[in-house]
Motif scaffolding. Structure first.
Motif, PDB file in Angstrom:
ATOM      1  N   GLN A 105       0.818  -1.212   0.000  1.00 47.20           N
ATOM      2  CA  GLN A 105       0.000   0.000   0.000  1.00 47.20           C
ATOM      3  C   GLN A 105       0.857   1.269   0.000  1.00 47.20           C
ATOM      4  O   GLN A 105       0.420   2.317  -0.484  1.00 47.20           O
ATOM      5  N   LEU A 106       2.070   1.169   0.553  1.00 43.28           N
ATOM      6  CA  LEU A 106       2.951   2.344   0.647  1.00 43.28           C
ATOM      7  C   LEU A 106       3.872   2.506  -0.557  1.00 43.28           C
ATOM      8  O   LEU A 106       4.577   3.523  -0.657  1.00 43.28           O
ATOM      9  N   ALA A 107       3.897   1.542  -1.465  1.00 43.96           N
ATOM     10  CA  ALA A 107       4.926   1.488  -2.506  1.00 43.96           C
ATOM     11  C   ALA A 107       5.045   2.797  -3.295  1.00 43.96           C
ATOM     12  O   ALA A 107       6.140   3.352  -3.441  1.00 43.96           O
ATOM     13  N   SER A 108       3.945   3.308  -3.797  1.00 48.79           N
ATOM     14  CA  SER A 108       3.997   4.546  -4.590  1.00 48.79           C
ATOM     15  C   SER A 108       4.415   5.730  -3.728  1.00 48.79           C
ATOM     16  O   SER A 108       5.222   6.570  -4.151  1.00 48.79           O
ATOM     17  N   TYR A 109       3.897   5.793  -2.525  1.00 48.58           N
ATOM     18  CA  TYR A 109       4.203   6.894  -1.613  1.00 48.58           C
ATOM     19  C   TYR A 109       5.693   6.971  -1.289  1.00 48.58           C
ATOM     20  O   TYR A 109       6.254   8.068  -1.130  1.00 48.58           O
TER      21      TYR A 109
END
Length: 367
Positions: free
Chosen positions: A207-211
Protein backbone atom coordinates in the motif's frame (compact mmCIF):
# COMPACT_ATOMS: atom_id res chain seq x y z
CA UNK A 1 24.55 25.72 -18.86
CA UNK A 2 25.23 22.11 -17.98
CA UNK A 3 28.21 23.20 -15.85
CA UNK A 4 26.01 25.74 -14.03
CA UNK A 5 23.34 23.11 -13.38
CA UNK A 6 26.01 20.74 -12.08
CA UNK A 7 27.41 23.45 -9.79
CA UNK A 8 23.96 24.26 -8.41
CA UNK A 9 23.31 20.53 -7.82
CA UNK A 10 26.62 20.18 -5.99
CA UNK A 11 25.76 23.18 -3.81
CA UNK A 12 22.33 21.69 -3.09
CA UNK A 13 23.85 18.31 -2.22
CA UNK A 14 26.42 19.97 0.04
CA UNK A 15 23.66 21.95 1.77
CA UNK A 16 21.58 18.81 2.30
CA UNK A 17 24.64 16.97 3.57
CA UNK A 18 25.40 19.75 6.04
CA UNK A 19 21.81 19.76 7.31
CA UNK A 20 21.81 15.99 7.60
CA UNK A 21 25.06 16.00 9.57
CA UNK A 22 23.87 18.84 11.80
CA UNK A 23 20.61 17.05 12.64
CA UNK A 24 22.44 13.83 13.42
CA UNK A 25 24.83 15.66 15.74
CA UNK A 26 21.89 17.39 17.42
CA UNK A 27 20.05 14.07 17.86
CA UNK A 28 23.09 12.34 19.32
CA UNK A 29 23.90 15.26 21.62
CA UNK A 30 20.33 15.20 22.92
CA UNK A 31 20.61 11.46 23.56
CA UNK A 32 23.79 12.01 25.56
CA UNK A 33 22.09 14.70 27.62
CA UNK A 34 19.20 12.32 28.36
CA UNK A 35 21.55 9.56 29.50
CA UNK A 36 23.49 11.94 31.75
CA UNK A 37 20.26 12.92 33.50
CA UNK A 38 19.15 9.40 34.29
CA UNK A 39 19.76 8.70 37.95
CA UNK A 40 21.14 5.24 38.43
CA UNK A 41 18.63 3.30 40.57
CA UNK A 42 20.08 1.46 43.50
CA UNK A 43 20.96 -2.05 42.37
CA UNK A 44 19.10 -4.80 44.20
CA UNK A 45 21.21 -6.97 46.43
CA UNK A 46 22.71 -9.96 44.66
CA UNK A 47 20.75 -13.16 44.70
CA UNK A 48 22.58 -16.14 46.14
CA UNK A 49 21.41 -18.25 43.22
CA UNK A 50 23.99 -20.02 41.12
CA UNK A 51 22.28 -20.02 37.72
CA UNK A 52 22.85 -22.24 34.72
CA UNK A 53 21.55 -20.26 31.75
CA UNK A 54 20.64 -22.03 28.51
CA UNK A 55 20.40 -19.54 25.63
CA UNK A 56 18.14 -19.70 22.59
CA UNK A 57 20.61 -18.04 20.23
CA UNK A 58 18.80 -14.68 20.07
CA UNK A 59 21.99 -12.67 20.52
CA UNK A 60 20.32 -9.38 21.40
CA UNK A 61 18.26 -11.05 24.14
CA UNK A 62 20.78 -13.63 25.38
CA UNK A 63 23.57 -11.11 25.84
CA UNK A 64 21.33 -8.81 27.83
CA UNK A 65 20.12 -11.62 30.09
CA UNK A 66 23.61 -13.03 30.64
CA UNK A 67 25.03 -9.62 31.57
CA UNK A 68 22.17 -9.08 34.03
CA UNK A 69 22.62 -12.54 35.58
CA UNK A 70 26.35 -11.90 36.05
CA UNK A 71 25.51 -8.69 37.91
CA UNK A 72 22.54 -9.96 39.93
CA UNK A 73 23.41 -13.53 40.94
CA UNK A 74 26.20 -15.29 42.78
CA UNK A 75 27.26 -17.06 39.59
CA UNK A 76 26.04 -17.41 36.00
CA UNK A 77 27.19 -20.39 33.93
CA UNK A 78 26.14 -20.60 30.27
CA UNK A 79 25.43 -23.98 28.68
CA UNK A 80 24.48 -24.78 25.06
CA UNK A 81 21.02 -26.36 24.67
CA UNK A 82 22.33 -29.84 23.92
CA UNK A 83 24.47 -29.83 27.09
CA UNK A 84 21.97 -28.60 29.69
CA UNK A 85 21.84 -31.90 31.59
CA UNK A 86 25.58 -32.59 31.40
CA UNK A 87 26.38 -29.12 32.72
CA UNK A 88 23.74 -29.36 35.45
CA UNK A 89 25.26 -32.61 36.69
CA UNK A 90 28.73 -31.04 36.60
CA UNK A 91 28.11 -27.68 38.30
CA UNK A 92 24.95 -28.45 40.38
CA UNK A 93 23.37 -24.97 40.08
CA UNK A 94 20.48 -23.74 42.18
CA UNK A 95 18.51 -22.84 39.06
CA UNK A 96 18.46 -23.81 35.40
CA UNK A 97 16.97 -20.94 33.39
CA UNK A 98 16.12 -21.71 29.78
CA UNK A 99 15.41 -19.10 27.13
CA UNK A 100 12.46 -20.10 24.93
CA UNK A 101 13.24 -23.81 24.52
CA UNK A 102 12.47 -23.77 20.78
CA UNK A 103 14.13 -24.06 17.36
CA UNK A 104 17.71 -24.95 18.34
CA UNK A 105 16.93 -27.27 21.26
CA UNK A 106 17.49 -31.05 20.90
CA UNK A 107 14.57 -33.52 20.72
CA UNK A 108 15.33 -34.83 24.22
CA UNK A 109 15.35 -31.38 25.81
CA UNK A 110 12.22 -31.94 27.89
CA UNK A 111 13.60 -35.26 29.13
CA UNK A 112 16.80 -33.49 30.17
CA UNK A 113 14.79 -30.90 32.11
CA UNK A 114 12.74 -33.55 33.91
CA UNK A 115 15.97 -35.31 34.91
CA UNK A 116 17.38 -32.03 36.21
CA UNK A 117 14.24 -31.48 38.28
CA UNK A 118 14.64 -35.00 39.66
CA UNK A 119 18.05 -33.91 40.98
CA UNK A 120 16.36 -31.27 43.13
CA UNK A 121 17.42 -28.35 40.91
CA UNK A 122 14.81 -25.68 40.21
CA UNK A 123 13.98 -25.07 36.54
CA UNK A 124 12.41 -22.08 34.80
CA UNK A 125 11.71 -21.18 31.19
CA UNK A 126 11.09 -17.77 29.64
CA UNK A 127 9.03 -17.95 26.44
CA UNK A 128 9.81 -14.99 24.18
CA UNK A 129 8.21 -16.28 20.94
CA UNK A 130 4.64 -16.45 22.26
CA UNK A 131 2.03 -16.89 20.87
CA UNK A 132 3.54 -17.99 17.56
CA UNK A 133 4.54 -21.53 18.60
CA UNK A 134 1.91 -22.49 21.18
CA UNK A 135 1.52 -25.94 19.58
CA UNK A 136 4.99 -26.63 20.97
CA UNK A 137 5.14 -24.46 24.08
CA UNK A 138 2.05 -26.01 25.72
CA UNK A 139 3.98 -29.29 25.78
CA UNK A 140 7.36 -27.83 26.75
CA UNK A 141 5.95 -25.72 29.59
CA UNK A 142 4.79 -28.78 31.53
CA UNK A 143 8.36 -29.94 32.09
CA UNK A 144 9.30 -26.85 34.15
CA UNK A 145 8.79 -25.69 37.72
CA UNK A 146 8.19 -22.05 36.69
CA UNK A 147 7.01 -20.58 33.40
CA UNK A 148 7.59 -16.97 32.35
CA UNK A 149 6.06 -15.59 29.15
CA UNK A 150 6.44 -12.22 27.49
CA UNK A 151 2.91 -12.59 26.01
CA UNK A 152 0.19 -11.65 28.45
CA UNK A 153 -2.39 -13.66 26.47
CA UNK A 154 -0.47 -16.90 27.08
CA UNK A 155 -0.31 -16.78 30.87
CA UNK A 156 -3.85 -18.15 31.25
CA UNK A 157 -3.11 -20.85 28.66
CA UNK A 158 -0.22 -22.28 30.68
CA UNK A 159 -2.24 -22.11 33.89
CA UNK A 160 -5.11 -23.93 32.18
CA UNK A 161 -2.91 -26.87 31.18
CA UNK A 162 -1.77 -27.32 34.79
CA UNK A 163 1.42 -25.27 35.18
CA UNK A 164 1.54 -24.26 38.84
CA UNK A 165 3.71 -21.14 38.59
CA UNK A 166 3.13 -18.90 35.56
CA UNK A 167 4.19 -15.25 35.33
CA UNK A 168 3.99 -12.51 32.71
CA UNK A 169 7.47 -11.07 32.15
CA UNK A 170 7.82 -8.52 29.32
CA UNK A 171 10.88 -8.28 27.14
CA UNK A 172 13.34 -5.40 27.26
CA UNK A 173 16.39 -3.84 25.62
CA UNK A 174 20.04 -4.60 26.19
CA UNK A 175 21.44 -1.09 26.79
CA UNK A 176 24.99 -2.23 26.04
CA UNK A 177 23.88 -3.07 22.50
CA UNK A 178 20.83 -0.95 21.66
CA UNK A 179 22.13 2.48 22.51
CA UNK A 180 22.63 5.87 20.88
CA UNK A 181 25.69 6.03 18.63
CA UNK A 182 26.88 8.53 16.05
CA UNK A 183 25.62 7.29 12.71
CA UNK A 184 27.75 7.55 9.59
CA UNK A 185 26.15 8.80 6.34
CA UNK A 186 25.69 5.35 4.78
CA UNK A 187 23.22 4.45 7.57
CA UNK A 188 21.09 7.59 7.33
CA UNK A 189 17.61 7.10 5.91
CA UNK A 190 14.25 8.79 6.16
CA UNK A 191 12.49 5.50 6.90
CA UNK A 192 13.82 2.15 8.11
CA UNK A 193 12.17 -1.22 8.60
CA UNK A 194 14.11 -4.36 9.54
CA UNK A 195 12.25 -7.66 9.70
CA UNK A 196 11.01 -10.58 7.63
CA UNK A 197 8.12 -10.20 5.22
CA UNK A 198 5.20 -11.64 7.12
CA UNK A 199 1.98 -11.15 5.19
CA UNK A 200 0.65 -8.18 7.18
CA UNK A 201 3.95 -6.39 6.54
CA UNK A 202 3.76 -7.24 2.85
CA UNK A 203 0.23 -5.82 2.63
CA UNK A 204 1.28 -2.59 4.33
CA UNK A 205 4.34 -1.98 2.16
CA UNK A 206 2.37 -2.81 -0.98
CA UNK A 207 0.00 0.00 0.00
CA UNK A 208 2.95 2.34 0.65
CA UNK A 209 4.93 1.49 -2.51
CA UNK A 210 4.00 4.55 -4.59
CA UNK A 211 4.20 6.89 -1.61
CA UNK A 212 7.76 5.81 -0.76
CA UNK A 213 9.24 6.47 -4.19
CA UNK A 214 10.60 9.93 -3.34
CA UNK A 215 11.81 8.92 0.15
CA UNK A 216 15.14 7.53 1.26
CA UNK A 217 14.07 4.07 2.48
CA UNK A 218 15.82 1.02 3.89
CA UNK A 219 14.02 -2.34 4.20
CA UNK A 220 15.83 -5.50 5.30
CA UNK A 221 14.77 -9.10 5.78
CA UNK A 222 13.78 -12.25 3.97
CA UNK A 223 10.80 -13.10 1.74
CA UNK A 224 10.18 -9.58 0.45
CA UNK A 225 9.67 -11.11 -2.99
CA UNK A 226 6.14 -11.75 -1.67
CA UNK A 227 5.39 -8.11 -2.51
CA UNK A 228 3.02 -7.47 -5.36
CA UNK A 229 4.85 -4.17 -5.89
CA UNK A 230 8.29 -5.69 -5.49
CA UNK A 231 9.59 -3.97 -8.65
CA UNK A 232 8.83 -0.56 -7.13
CA UNK A 233 10.50 -1.34 -3.82
CA UNK A 234 13.38 -3.64 -4.76
CA UNK A 235 15.99 -0.86 -4.77
CA UNK A 236 15.21 -0.27 -1.07
CA UNK A 237 15.49 -3.92 0.00
CA UNK A 238 18.46 -5.80 1.44
CA UNK A 239 17.92 -9.54 1.84
CA UNK A 240 21.06 -10.74 3.64
CA UNK A 241 21.24 -11.15 7.42
CA UNK A 242 22.07 -8.00 9.39
CA UNK A 243 23.95 -8.50 12.63
CA UNK A 244 22.54 -6.75 15.72
CA UNK A 245 25.45 -4.31 15.85
CA UNK A 246 24.71 -3.14 12.30
CA UNK A 247 21.00 -3.01 13.06
CA UNK A 248 21.88 -0.51 15.78
CA UNK A 249 23.61 1.65 13.16
CA UNK A 250 20.51 1.64 10.95
CA UNK A 251 18.21 2.43 13.87
CA UNK A 252 20.41 5.35 14.90
CA UNK A 253 20.74 6.65 11.36
CA UNK A 254 17.03 6.62 10.46
CA UNK A 255 14.76 9.56 11.08
CA UNK A 256 11.84 7.15 11.52
CA UNK A 257 11.91 3.43 12.28
CA UNK A 258 8.69 1.53 11.58
CA UNK A 259 7.74 -1.41 13.79
CA UNK A 260 5.12 -3.91 12.58
CA UNK A 261 4.27 -6.88 14.79
CA UNK A 262 3.98 -10.20 13.02
CA UNK A 263 0.50 -11.75 12.65
CA UNK A 264 -0.52 -14.48 15.07
CA UNK A 265 -2.88 -16.58 12.93
CA UNK A 266 -1.99 -20.22 12.36
CA UNK A 267 -0.49 -20.93 8.96
CA UNK A 268 2.77 -21.14 7.10
CA UNK A 269 4.54 -18.63 9.39
CA UNK A 270 3.16 -19.75 12.77
CA UNK A 271 2.41 -22.83 14.87
CA UNK A 272 -0.50 -21.32 16.76
CA UNK A 273 -3.41 -23.63 15.98
CA UNK A 274 -5.39 -22.13 18.88
CA UNK A 275 -5.11 -18.72 17.19
CA UNK A 276 -4.26 -16.98 20.44
CA UNK A 277 -4.05 -13.23 19.84
CA UNK A 278 -0.92 -11.20 20.47
CA UNK A 279 -1.34 -8.36 22.95
CA UNK A 280 2.26 -7.83 24.07
CA UNK A 281 4.88 -5.77 22.30
CA UNK A 282 7.88 -7.30 20.55
CA UNK A 283 11.56 -6.82 21.48
CA UNK A 284 12.00 -4.32 18.63
CA UNK A 285 9.77 -1.87 20.48
CA UNK A 286 12.33 -1.60 23.27
CA UNK A 287 15.38 -1.91 21.01
CA UNK A 288 14.41 0.90 18.64
CA UNK A 289 13.51 3.14 21.57
CA UNK A 290 16.84 2.36 23.22
CA UNK A 291 18.64 3.89 20.23
CA UNK A 292 17.05 7.33 20.66
CA UNK A 293 15.13 7.26 17.36
CA UNK A 294 11.50 8.01 16.59
CA UNK A 295 9.50 4.79 16.36
CA UNK A 296 6.09 4.49 14.71
CA UNK A 297 4.55 1.15 15.62
CA UNK A 298 1.31 -0.68 15.02
CA UNK A 299 -0.79 -1.07 18.13
CA UNK A 300 -0.70 -3.94 20.60
CA UNK A 301 -3.07 -3.61 23.53
CA UNK A 302 -0.44 -3.66 26.27
CA UNK A 303 1.72 -0.99 24.58
CA UNK A 304 0.39 1.63 26.97
CA UNK A 305 1.69 -0.37 29.95
CA UNK A 306 5.17 0.52 28.75
CA UNK A 307 5.06 3.61 26.52
CA UNK A 308 2.73 6.58 25.98
CA UNK A 309 1.66 7.13 22.34
CA UNK A 310 2.23 10.72 21.24
CA UNK A 311 4.71 11.28 24.09
CA UNK A 312 7.53 8.74 23.82
CA UNK A 313 6.36 6.63 20.87
CA UNK A 314 4.06 7.02 17.87
CA UNK A 315 1.46 4.57 16.57
CA UNK A 316 -0.54 3.90 13.42
CA UNK A 317 -3.70 1.94 12.69
CA UNK A 318 -3.48 1.72 8.89
CA UNK A 319 -1.43 2.80 5.89
CA UNK A 320 -3.18 6.16 5.60
CA UNK A 321 -2.37 7.13 9.19
CA UNK A 322 1.22 5.93 8.78
CA UNK A 323 1.69 8.09 5.66
CA UNK A 324 0.25 11.09 7.49
CA UNK A 325 2.58 10.67 10.46
CA UNK A 326 5.65 10.05 8.29
CA UNK A 327 4.90 13.28 6.39
CA UNK A 328 4.51 15.18 9.64
CA UNK A 329 7.62 13.96 11.40
CA UNK A 330 9.89 14.27 8.36
CA UNK A 331 9.07 17.98 8.34
CA UNK A 332 8.98 18.58 12.12
CA UNK A 333 12.42 17.71 13.41
CA UNK A 334 11.98 19.10 16.92
CA UNK A 335 8.82 17.13 17.61
CA UNK A 336 10.40 13.98 16.18
CA UNK A 337 13.52 14.31 18.31
CA UNK A 338 11.67 15.16 21.51
CA UNK A 339 9.61 11.97 21.25
CA UNK A 340 12.77 9.97 20.49
CA UNK A 341 14.59 11.39 23.51
CA UNK A 342 11.66 10.68 25.83
CA UNK A 343 11.53 7.14 24.47
CA UNK A 344 15.21 6.66 25.24
CA UNK A 345 14.70 7.92 28.79
CA UNK A 346 11.74 5.59 29.38
CA UNK A 347 13.59 2.58 28.01
CA UNK A 348 16.74 3.13 30.04
CA UNK A 349 14.78 3.82 33.21
CA UNK A 350 12.19 1.04 33.03
CA UNK A 351 12.87 -1.48 30.27
CA UNK A 352 16.32 -3.03 30.48
CA UNK A 353 17.18 -6.68 31.05
CA UNK A 354 18.54 -5.76 34.48
CA UNK A 355 15.01 -4.69 35.41
CA UNK A 356 13.48 -7.87 33.99
CA UNK A 357 15.99 -10.30 35.50
CA UNK A 358 15.62 -8.60 38.88
CA UNK A 359 11.85 -9.17 38.61
CA UNK A 360 12.40 -12.80 37.59
CA UNK A 361 14.67 -13.47 40.55
CA UNK A 362 12.20 -11.80 42.92
CA UNK A 363 9.45 -14.14 41.68
CA UNK A 364 11.66 -17.20 42.14
CA UNK A 365 12.24 -16.29 45.79
CA UNK A 366 8.53 -16.82 46.42
CA UNK A 367 8.21 -20.17 44.65
Amino acid sequence: MNALNSLNKNKSDASEGFKDGYLEGYRFGGCQAVLERIEKPKSPSKSQYRVLYVPQGFEAIDRGVIEALHDLTAECIVAPPESALTMAVSVRPDLVLVMNGLHVFPPDHEEQIRTIRGMGIHTAIWFVDDPYFTEDTVRIAQSYDVVFTHEIECAALYQKIGCQHVHYLPLAANPQMFRPIRSSPEYRYDICFIGNAFWNRVELFDQLASYLQDKKVFIAGQHWDRLTNYDQLTRFIRTDWIEPEETVSYYNGAKIVINIHRPTAAGSDNRNVMNLPGSSINPRTYEISGCGTLQITDIRSDLTLHYQPGYNIETFADAAELREKIDYYLTHDQERLHIAWRSLWTTRWKHTFHERVASLLAVLKTV
